[in-house]
Design an enzyme around this catalytic site. Structure first.
Site, PDB file in Angstrom:
ATOM      1  N   LEU A  46       0.870  -1.170   0.000  1.00  0.00           N
ATOM      2  CA  LEU A  46       0.000   0.000   0.000  1.00  0.00           C
ATOM      3  C   LEU A  46       0.906   1.218   0.000  1.00  0.00           C
ATOM      4  O   LEU A  46       1.934   1.240   0.683  1.00  0.00           O
ATOM      5  CB  LEU A  46      -0.893   0.031   1.254  1.00  0.00           C
ATOM      6  CG  LEU A  46      -2.075  -0.940   1.319  1.00  0.00           C
ATOM      7  CD1 LEU A  46      -2.763  -0.803   2.673  1.00  0.00           C
ATOM      8  CD2 LEU A  46      -3.062  -0.674   0.194  1.00  0.00           C
ATOM      9  N   ASP A  47       0.545   2.248  -0.767  1.00  0.00           N
ATOM     10  CA  ASP A  47       1.335   3.474  -0.762  1.00  0.00           C
ATOM     11  C   ASP A  47       1.436   4.025   0.654  1.00  0.00           C
ATOM     12  O   ASP A  47       0.552   3.790   1.494  1.00  0.00           O
ATOM     13  CB  ASP A  47       0.677   4.534  -1.653  1.00  0.00           C
ATOM     14  CG  ASP A  47       0.577   4.075  -3.103  1.00  0.00           C
ATOM     15  OD1 ASP A  47       1.467   3.335  -3.548  1.00  0.00           O
ATOM     16  OD2 ASP A  47      -0.402   4.464  -3.762  1.00  0.00           O
ATOM     17  N   ALA A  48       2.496   4.800   0.895  1.00  0.00           N
ATOM     18  CA  ALA A  48       2.670   5.395   2.217  1.00  0.00           C
ATOM     19  C   ALA A  48       1.478   6.265   2.603  1.00  0.00           C
ATOM     20  O   ALA A  48       1.094   6.331   3.778  1.00  0.00           O
ATOM     21  CB  ALA A  48       3.960   6.215   2.256  1.00  0.00           C
TER      22      ALA A  48
END
Length: 256
Positions: free
Chosen positions: A110-112
């Site tokens: 998951l993106d930051a």
């Protein structure tokens, strides 16, 4: 003679040790034809199996026999990268795995700046099935976006749009709320492409403000608080392993 010999372990003991049911109830399940070993129904109470190599399911749901495998669900906060070690020194996933002795790793990313459901495990075979786009495992996201999304826009998302790396269509899309200049949209996708939800919503004119992944395959985030992790329940493990065994040999067709 010990329970384990050259021929293996009695099936009812294996089921009981795996927490499926007591030995007596497990015997009843076997007699009723509800138990399969390597895809074949077994009804003989004297049957023995090799727990390290044989695959067992009850009522079509896989049973975890390898107690060394760990399956954890995390509600990842924003600001944390999907890595067990970040070479740039950013907050990573190690802070959430301290209570488990096993060396866990994340399934996919998951993106930051995206929060939500992330699976951590030490089961490499299952991780491959869950993370590889060809197996078509669905993910459900809730996106808060700029602007008031119309039904026509929802239709565009499901019919398909063109991005720089090719066409993409949501398996499902629905508008949850639209007010005060912002909208909540639920998107179901089986794509594993990078930042796909953000790029799709930007393409239809509604940049993402906040993004949460609520579901991954058969797993739901539920009421798990942000920043907390827990082991999967027996039912959740069964669903995950069933998915892994079903799709482990042949990529699944994309979800309708």
């Amino acid at each position: 003679m010990s329970e384990m010999d050259a021929e293996g372990v009695r099936l009812q003991k294996v089921l009981a040790n795996a927490g499926v049911a007591s030995r007596r109830v497990s015997e009843q399940m076997i007699v009723e034809g509800r138990v399969r070993v390597n895809g074949v129904v077994v009804t003989e109470l004297g049957s023995r199996i090799d727990p390290e190599n044989d695959l067992v399911d009850v009522d079509g749901v896989a049973v975890q026999l390898d107690a060394s495998k760990r399956y954890v669900i995390l509600n990842k906060p924003t600001g944390v990268v999907s890595s067990m070690s970040d070479d740039r020194g950013r907050p990573d996933l190690r802070r959430f795995t301290g209570e488990w002795e096993e060396r866990l790793f994340n399934v996919g990313r998951l993106d930051a700046d995206t929060s939500g459901l992330l699976v951590l495990t030490n089961d490499g075979d299952l991780a491959h099935v869950l993370a590889h786009p060809s197996f078509g495992v669905t993910k459900v996201y809730i996106a808060k976006v700029e602007g008031l999304v119309t039904p026509q826009t929802i239709s565009r998302l499901t019919k398909g749009i063109e991005l720089e790396d090719g066409p993409i269509a949501a398996d499902k899309a629905r508008l949850l709320d639209a007010s005060q200049g912002a909208s909540l949209v639920e998107l179901t996708l089986h794509s594993g492409r990078n930042r796909i939800v953000r790029r799709m919503m930007a393409e239809v004119g509604h940049p993402v403000v906040e993004l949460v992944r609520r579901q991954f395959g058969p797993l739901h985030l539920g009421t798990l608080p942000v920043g907390k992790a827990r082991e999967l329940t027996t039912v959740e493990r069964g669903a995950l392993l069933t998915l892994s065994r079903r799709d482990g040999d042949t990529p699944a067709a994309p979800a309708e």
